[in-house]
Design a protein around this motif. Sequence first.
Motif, PDB file in Angstrom:
ATOM      1  N   GLY A 205      39.938  53.864  49.050  1.00 27.94           N
ATOM      2  CA  GLY A 205      39.264  54.258  47.804  1.00 27.94           C
ATOM      3  C   GLY A 205      40.131  55.062  46.862  1.00 27.94           C
ATOM      4  N   LEU A 206      41.425  54.822  46.898  1.00 26.88           N
ATOM      5  CA  LEU A 206      42.368  55.646  46.129  1.00 26.88           C
ATOM      6  C   LEU A 206      42.215  55.417  44.626  1.00 26.88           C
ATOM      7  N   THR A 207      41.956  56.506  43.920  1.00 26.30           N
ATOM      8  CA  THR A 207      41.767  56.422  42.468  1.00 26.30           C
ATOM      9  C   THR A 207      42.533  57.560  41.807  1.00 26.30           C
ATOM     10  N   LYS A 208      43.170  57.257  40.687  1.00 24.06           N
ATOM     11  CA  LYS A 208      43.934  58.300  39.984  1.00 24.06           C
ATOM     12  C   LYS A 208      43.794  58.143  38.473  1.00 24.06           C
ATOM     13  N   PHE A 209      43.506  59.240  37.826  1.00 23.62           N
ATOM     14  CA  PHE A 209      43.444  59.273  36.361  1.00 23.62           C
ATOM     15  C   PHE A 209      44.613  60.112  35.845  1.00 23.62           C
ATOM     16  N   PHE A 210      45.187  59.729  34.718  1.00 16.97           N
ATOM     17  CA  PHE A 210      46.049  60.628  33.960  1.00 16.97           C
ATOM     18  C   PHE A 210      45.339  60.867  32.639  1.00 16.97           C
ATOM     19  N   LYS A 211      44.847  62.095  32.451  1.00 17.29           N
ATOM     20  CA  LYS A 211      43.908  62.413  31.381  1.00 17.29           C
ATOM     21  C   LYS A 211      42.710  61.487  31.543  1.00 17.29           C
ATOM     22  N   LYS A 212      42.380  60.659  30.498  1.00 11.55           N
ATOM     23  CA  LYS A 212      41.186  59.819  30.658  1.00 11.55           C
ATOM     24  C   LYS A 212      41.535  58.412  31.125  1.00 11.55           C
ATOM     25  N   ARG A 213      42.838  58.124  31.240  1.00 14.63           N
ATOM     26  CA  ARG A 213      43.249  56.767  31.598  1.00 14.63           C
ATOM     27  C   ARG A 213      43.207  56.587  33.122  1.00 14.63           C
ATOM     28  N   ARG A 214      42.454  55.553  33.558  1.00 12.18           N
ATOM     29  CA  ARG A 214      42.383  55.268  34.988  1.00 12.18           C
ATOM     30  C   ARG A 214      43.616  54.448  35.369  1.00 12.18           C
ATOM     31  N   VAL A 215      44.552  55.095  36.067  1.00 12.71           N
ATOM     32  CA  VAL A 215      45.821  54.426  36.397  1.00 12.71           C
ATOM     33  C   VAL A 215      45.669  53.576  37.656  1.00 12.71           C
ATOM     34  N   LEU A 216      44.935  54.087  38.622  1.00 13.34           N
ATOM     35  CA  LEU A 216      44.669  53.325  39.853  1.00 13.34           C
ATOM     36  C   LEU A 216      43.171  53.369  40.132  1.00 13.34           C
ATOM     37  N   ASP A 217      42.648  52.229  40.569  1.00 13.45           N
ATOM     38  CA  ASP A 217      41.198  52.135  40.722  1.00 13.45           C
ATOM     39  C   ASP A 217      40.833  51.605  42.106  1.00 13.45           C
ATOM     40  N   ASN A 218      40.301  52.473  42.940  1.00 11.30           N
ATOM     41  CA  ASN A 218      39.741  52.080  44.236  1.00 11.30           C
ATOM     42  C   ASN A 218      40.684  51.185  45.054  1.00 11.30           C
ATOM     43  N   ILE A 219      41.827  51.750  45.380  1.00 12.01           N
ATOM     44  CA  ILE A 219      42.835  50.995  46.137  1.00 12.01           C
ATOM     45  C   ILE A 219      42.533  51.119  47.637  1.00 12.01           C
ATOM     46  N   ASN A 220      42.453  49.988  48.303  1.00 13.73           N
ATOM     47  CA  ASN A 220      42.208  49.975  49.757  1.00 13.73           C
ATOM     48  C   ASN A 220      43.186  49.015  50.425  1.00 13.73           C
ATOM     49  N   PHE A 221      43.931  49.509  51.396  1.00  7.41           N
ATOM     50  CA  PHE A 221      44.751  48.589  52.210  1.00  7.41           C
ATOM     51  C   PHE A 221      45.303  49.313  53.433  1.00  7.41           C
ATOM     52  N   GLU A 222      45.795  48.518  54.363  1.00 10.23           N
ATOM     53  CA  GLU A 222      46.535  49.050  55.514  1.00 10.23           C
ATOM     54  C   GLU A 222      47.815  48.255  55.636  1.00 10.23           C
ATOM     55  N   LEU A 223      48.920  48.964  55.788  1.00 10.49           N
ATOM     56  CA  LEU A 223      50.208  48.287  55.919  1.00 10.49           C
ATOM     57  C   LEU A 223      50.839  48.661  57.253  1.00 10.49           C
ATOM     58  N   TYR A 224      51.577  47.698  57.817  1.00 12.48           N
ATOM     59  CA  TYR A 224      52.216  47.921  59.118  1.00 12.48           C
ATOM     60  C   TYR A 224      53.719  47.674  59.001  1.00 12.48           C
ATOM     61  N   ASP A 225      54.402  47.807  60.145  1.00 16.34           N
ATOM     62  CA  ASP A 225      55.852  47.610  60.164  1.00 16.34           C
ATOM     63  C   ASP A 225      56.225  46.262  59.549  1.00 16.34           C
ATOM     64  N   GLY A 226      57.404  46.226  58.975  1.00 11.31           N
ATOM     65  CA  GLY A 226      57.863  45.018  58.301  1.00 11.31           C
ATOM     66  C   GLY A 226      58.141  45.331  56.850  1.00 11.31           C
ATOM     67  N   ILE A 227      58.460  44.295  56.092  1.00  9.62           N
ATOM     68  CA  ILE A 227      58.779  44.519  54.674  1.00  9.62           C
ATOM     69  C   ILE A 227      57.570  44.169  53.815  1.00  9.62           C
ATOM     70  N   ASN A 228      57.052  45.188  53.148  1.00 16.13           N
ATOM     71  CA  ASN A 228      55.885  45.023  52.285  1.00 16.13           C
ATOM     72  C   ASN A 228      56.346  45.148  50.835  1.00 16.13           C
ATOM     73  N   ILE A 229      56.066  44.118  50.059  1.00 16.84           N
ATOM     74  CA  ILE A 229      56.482  44.152  48.656  1.00 16.84           C
ATOM     75  C   ILE A 229      55.266  44.489  47.790  1.00 16.84           C
ATOM     76  N   LEU A 230      55.438  45.522  46.975  1.00 17.58           N
ATOM     77  CA  LEU A 230      54.386  45.903  46.024  1.00 17.58           C
ATOM     78  C   LEU A 230      54.805  45.347  44.661  1.00 17.58           C
ATOM     79  N   ALA A 231      54.189  44.241  44.278  1.00 15.30           N
ATOM     80  CA  ALA A 231      54.606  43.566  43.042  1.00 15.30           C
ATOM     81  C   ALA A 231      53.622  43.870  41.926  1.00 15.30           C
ATOM     82  N   GLY A 232      54.138  43.954  40.740  1.00 15.77           N
ATOM     83  CA  GLY A 232      53.260  44.202  39.591  1.00 15.77           C
ATOM     84  C   GLY A 232      54.069  44.351  38.326  1.00 15.77           C
TER      85      GLY A 232
END
Lengths: 242, 288
Positions: free
Chosen positions: B12-39
Motif C-alpha cells: 500500500g505504498l503511497t507518497k505525495f510531494f505537496k499535493k502531487r501523488r507521486v506513488l499510489d498504492n504500490i504492492n509487490f514482493e521481490l526475491y533474489d535475481g535481477i528485477n528491472i523497474l521500468a518506467g
Amino acid sequence: MSRFALGRLISFEMDPYFLSELTVLFAALVFDFYISGSGPQWPIVGSLRTIISTGLLLKEIYVFYVMVLAVNVYAFTYLLESGKILTLVALGYSAKRVMVFSFIWAVIYPTLLSTLIFSVNIYLFEFGETLPALFEMLFYILSFSVMVIGTGFLISILIRNLIIPVSSTLVLFLIALPDIFSKASDKNFIFYALTGFYSIGISDPFSMLFLSGGILEIFIGLVFLIIGSFLLKRRSLKPVRM
Amino acid sequence: MVSSSNVISCSGLTKFFKKRRVLDNINFELYDGINILAGDNGAGKSTLLYLINGIISPDAGSVRINGVDPVKQHHEVLSEVSFMPERPATLGSSSVKEYIYWFSSLKGTGKEEILNYMGMFGMDYALSSTFQSLSMGESQLVMLSCYLSTDSSIFMLDEPNSNLDVSKRSIVASVIRKKAKQTNSLFLISTHVFDEIMTIYDRILLLVDGSIKSIKGKENISFISVLRTDKNDLMLDLIKKLDNEASLNQDSIFTSLGMEDCARLANENGVRILSFFSLPGEMGVLYE
C-alpha cells in the motif's frame, strides 16, 4: 563501516570553508586592530572597564562574524544541494546524524577560530584579560553561533537554493534583527538573544540578561536544527538542478 | 554478507510531494535475481527506491527489507544494501582515488575489489583522474564499480546505464548478471533505457504514473517488436495482413511479428528498416 569516517569526511568537506573563514577573520582582525584603532587604545584599569572592553571588542567583530557563519550556512546548503547528504544517507547514515555532524562542525569551526584569533591575539596579549572572562566571551560567541547556524540550516532546508539561505542569514542578522531589537536589548534577555552580541557592551556583560539570552539563543538554534532535520526526513533529498 | 534468500516487500505504498501523488498504492514482493523497474521519466522510480531504502518516509503503506522496516532501522538495513542513487555525489575532493578511499571507509568495502570492477569496465586509467576530467559515463562507471564491489546481499541501482554508450551498457549488463549469479543476491535496477539491461532480467516491474502496471517473470513475458522504416505507412499495411493489431505510434510500428517476419516483408517490398528492437509486451503502454 569505519566508526569515525563520517565525522572525518564532514570535517574534510568543511576545510575549504574553514580557509574562507580564516581569511574573513583575519580581515576583521586587521580592520579592528589597525583601521578602527580599537584594541590597544582601550583603557585597562579595573575589572569593570576591561569587561566593558570585552563587549566592545565583540561588537567590533559582529559584522565579520555573521559573514563567517554565513559561509557555514553556504557549506551546509552546498552539502544538501550537491546531493552529498543524499549520498551519505544512501550509504546508511541517517539524515539527522549527517545534519547533526554538519551542525557541530559549522559551529565548532568559527567559534574556535574566532576565539583563537580574537581572544588569544588581542584579548590576552593586548588586554591581559582573565581566563574566566575568556570563557564568558566564548559563551557569547558559541550561543550566537548555534542560533545563527540553526536558523541558516532551517532556511536552507525550506528554500532550495544556494544563494537565498546565505543572503537571508546575512540580511536577518546584520540588518533586520539589530534594527528591530537592539534598542531594548540591554533590558530584555529575549531582545538580547535575537540581537546577538551586536548589542554587547551597552550593558554589563556578566549579568543574568546575557546568560539567559545566550541560553535562549542555544535553545532557538537547537529547536531550528530539530525542525530542520525533521523536514529533511520528509522531503526528497534529490539535488535541485541549477 | 550474503543471505540465502532476500525479500523486498511493499504494501500500500503511497507518497505525495505537496499535493502531487507521486506513488499510489504500490504492492509487490521481490526475491533474489535481477528485477528491472521500468518506467518513463517522472514515473516515480527514484522515489520508490528512496522509499524502499528508508531515505524518505511513505505517507501511507509500508516497506520491509528481509522483514525489517528501513525507515525505523535505516542503518541496520542499509548495511546489507548497496544503493546507488541516480547521481551520487563525489566524496571529499574531486579526485577518483580519494572518492574510492572515502567510499571504502564509509561502506567498509575493499579498495582492491573496487579496482577489480574498474578493470572489468576498462576504467583503470581513471584512477589518477579527477571527476571533472571524466565524462558523465566514465564517472558513472567509477561509481558503479564502488557500489558493485560491496559484499551486500541486495543491490539497488537507480538508472545505472543512463549515461553509458552501447558497448559499455553491454559490459555493465553482463557484469551485473555475473554478480547476481555468483552471490545469489537481489538486484533492483531502475531504468528508462530499454536495451541491454532488458536482456538480463528475471522479473520486470512496470511503473506508469506512480502505479505498478504489471510484474512479470521472464517465463511469462511476450514480446512486441518496435520498428521504424523509411515507408512506415506501406510497412504497416503489409504487417497488418499478418497482425491486424499492429499500430503506428510516435513514428514507430508496434507489432507482435518477430524480427524474421518483419525483415522478410521489408525485403520483399523494398522497405528499409531504420531501427528495430523488441520489448516486453506490457511496456508498449509507455509509448501510448
